[in-house]
Write an enzyme that holds these catalytic residues in place. Sequence first.
Site, PDB file in Angstrom:
ATOM      1  N   ILE A 103       0.548  -1.095  -0.003  1.00  0.00           N
ATOM      2  CA  ILE A 103       0.090   0.135   0.022  1.00  0.00           C
ATOM      3  C   ILE A 103       0.840   1.291   0.201  1.00  0.00           C
ATOM      4  O   ILE A 103       0.520   2.329  -0.649  1.00  0.00           O
ATOM      5  CB  ILE A 103      -1.137   0.111   1.340  1.00  0.00           C
ATOM      6  CG1 ILE A 103      -2.067  -1.104   1.005  1.00  0.00           C
ATOM      7  CG2 ILE A 103      -1.812   1.193   1.274  1.00  0.00           C
ATOM      8  CD1 ILE A 103      -2.848  -1.369   2.603  1.00  0.00           C
ATOM      9  N   ARG A 158      16.880   0.302   0.538  1.00  0.00           N
ATOM     10  CA  ARG A 158      15.658  -0.129  -0.165  1.00  0.00           C
ATOM     11  C   ARG A 158      14.984   1.177  -0.395  1.00  0.00           C
ATOM     12  O   ARG A 158      14.462   1.107  -1.590  1.00  0.00           O
ATOM     13  CB  ARG A 158      14.917  -1.008   0.516  1.00  0.00           C
ATOM     14  CG  ARG A 158      13.616  -1.755  -0.327  1.00  0.00           C
ATOM     15  CD  ARG A 158      13.079  -2.977   0.404  1.00  0.00           C
ATOM     16  NE  ARG A 158      11.860  -3.261  -0.589  1.00  0.00           N
ATOM     17  CZ  ARG A 158      11.095  -4.221  -0.119  1.00  0.00           C
ATOM     18  NH1 ARG A 158      11.105  -4.807   1.044  1.00  0.00           N
ATOM     19  NH2 ARG A 158      10.017  -4.802  -1.005  1.00  0.00           N
ATOM     20  N   ASP A 218      13.811   4.322  12.177  1.00  0.00           N
ATOM     21  CA  ASP A 218      13.120   3.251  12.746  1.00  0.00           C
ATOM     22  C   ASP A 218      12.057   4.033  13.825  1.00  0.00           C
ATOM     23  O   ASP A 218      12.381   4.681  14.807  1.00  0.00           O
ATOM     24  CB  ASP A 218      13.819   2.458  13.677  1.00  0.00           C
ATOM     25  CG  ASP A 218      12.965   1.357  14.416  1.00  0.00           C
ATOM     26  OD1 ASP A 218      11.712   1.356  14.539  1.00  0.00           O
ATOM     27  OD2 ASP A 218      13.881   0.013  15.126  1.00  0.00           O
ATOM     28  N   SER A 270      -5.417   2.375   8.389  1.00  0.00           N
ATOM     29  CA  SER A 270      -6.112   1.508   9.449  1.00  0.00           C
ATOM     30  C   SER A 270      -6.602   0.229   8.712  1.00  0.00           C
ATOM     31  O   SER A 270      -5.697  -0.380   8.064  1.00  0.00           O
ATOM     32  CB  SER A 270      -7.332   2.319   9.995  1.00  0.00           C
ATOM     33  OG  SER A 270      -7.788   1.452  11.053  1.00  0.00           O
ATOM     34  N   TYR A 300      -4.130  -6.144  17.833  1.00  0.00           N
ATOM     35  CA  TYR A 300      -4.032  -5.319  16.428  1.00  0.00           C
ATOM     36  C   TYR A 300      -5.288  -4.761  15.955  1.00  0.00           C
ATOM     37  O   TYR A 300      -5.323  -3.765  15.593  1.00  0.00           O
ATOM     38  CB  TYR A 300      -3.558  -6.791  15.337  1.00  0.00           C
ATOM     39  CG  TYR A 300      -3.389  -6.061  13.958  1.00  0.00           C
ATOM     40  CD1 TYR A 300      -2.140  -5.746  13.297  1.00  0.00           C
ATOM     41  CD2 TYR A 300      -4.674  -5.743  13.028  1.00  0.00           C
ATOM     42  CE1 TYR A 300      -2.036  -5.123  12.195  1.00  0.00           C
ATOM     43  CE2 TYR A 300      -4.638  -5.544  11.699  1.00  0.00           C
ATOM     44  CZ  TYR A 300      -3.207  -5.023  11.269  1.00  0.00           C
ATOM     45  OH  TYR A 300      -3.295  -4.638   9.993  1.00  0.00           O
ATOM     46  N   LYS A 317      -6.142  -0.723  15.641  1.00  0.00           N
ATOM     47  CA  LYS A 317      -6.794  -0.260  14.277  1.00  0.00           C
ATOM     48  C   LYS A 317      -8.163   0.508  14.449  1.00  0.00           C
ATOM     49  O   LYS A 317      -8.325   1.354  13.698  1.00  0.00           O
ATOM     50  CB  LYS A 317      -6.694  -1.224  13.267  1.00  0.00           C
ATOM     51  CG  LYS A 317      -5.533  -1.809  12.591  1.00  0.00           C
ATOM     52  CD  LYS A 317      -4.670  -0.743  12.116  1.00  0.00           C
ATOM     53  CE  LYS A 317      -3.461  -1.295  11.223  1.00  0.00           C
ATOM     54  NZ  LYS A 317      -2.515  -0.236  10.568  1.00  0.00           N
ATOM     55  N   VAL A 363      -4.941  -7.438   1.204  1.00  0.00           N
ATOM     56  CA  VAL A 363      -4.392  -6.972   0.296  1.00  0.00           C
ATOM     57  C   VAL A 363      -3.089  -7.710  -0.160  1.00  0.00           C
ATOM     58  O   VAL A 363      -2.256  -8.048   0.666  1.00  0.00           O
ATOM     59  CB  VAL A 363      -4.052  -5.384   0.431  1.00  0.00           C
ATOM     60  CG1 VAL A 363      -3.303  -4.664  -0.912  1.00  0.00           C
ATOM     61  CG2 VAL A 363      -5.319  -4.591   0.867  1.00  0.00           C
TER      62      VAL A 363
END
Length: 255
Positions: free
Chosen positions: A13, A37, A59, A135, A146, A150, A179
């Site tokens: 995403i 990266r 971080d 979210s 988790y 969210k 996703v």
Amino acid sequence: MATALITGPTAGIGRAFADKLAIEGYDLVLVARDEARLKEVATEITALHGVACEVLPADLTEPDQLAVVEQRFRSGPIEVLVNNAGFGQKKPFWANPIEVEEKQFDLLTRVVLRLTHAAVLPMIERGSGAVVNVSSVAGFLQRGSYSAHKSWVTNFSAGLAIELHSRGVAVMALCPGFVHTEFHARMEMDKTIIPSFMWLDATELVDAAWADLMLGKSISIPSWRYKLIVAGARYIPRTLIARLSTVGLDGRRRA
């Protein structure tokens, strides 16, 4: 040119948002832990879309490194913030060391809180800007820590959207379901246990989310199937949710 800052932009995403915003003409500030990266992604995006990409390795769970990113909002105008960085746990809450749970809590809530605060102050002064907090549909269900994190992101964003609308600042929670990203691979999830029609394409999801942001929506739930899940979740008995929760929207299979 306007500038957008994206956390977690190297894949999934976050990368889809980087490409979308570059297509929309934004220069980018890319934030993630992996500097090598980040530089690869920045080079690719500049070559593809001709926009400038600033690399900001950090971080975000480390307070001193988070402070560097917060400072970036004061050193030059950021018109769009996308809070996308995140991770999930392979094990349930009680099986994880509390330090690991705290790290997830920090990244999914505390970092969102602090970066949103750093972003909206100059946006309010300018009378323009937008924040997208990524979210999850999991936040509408009772699915452990988790989902709890969210849920906070969604409610925080929707409430802030109401407060800042009159000041010209848009805030939106993006609530995707499954996703096709690296997220589930890192979780070592067997993706075949999820029906194919439940999977979303990151680029199409971000296109839909951006359209929702332009329409002034405070919560974006891309795709009809997840809109139906969220609409139905309030009417499904919790006992049934528990029975069906051998696989969660956080990507974990439970015993």
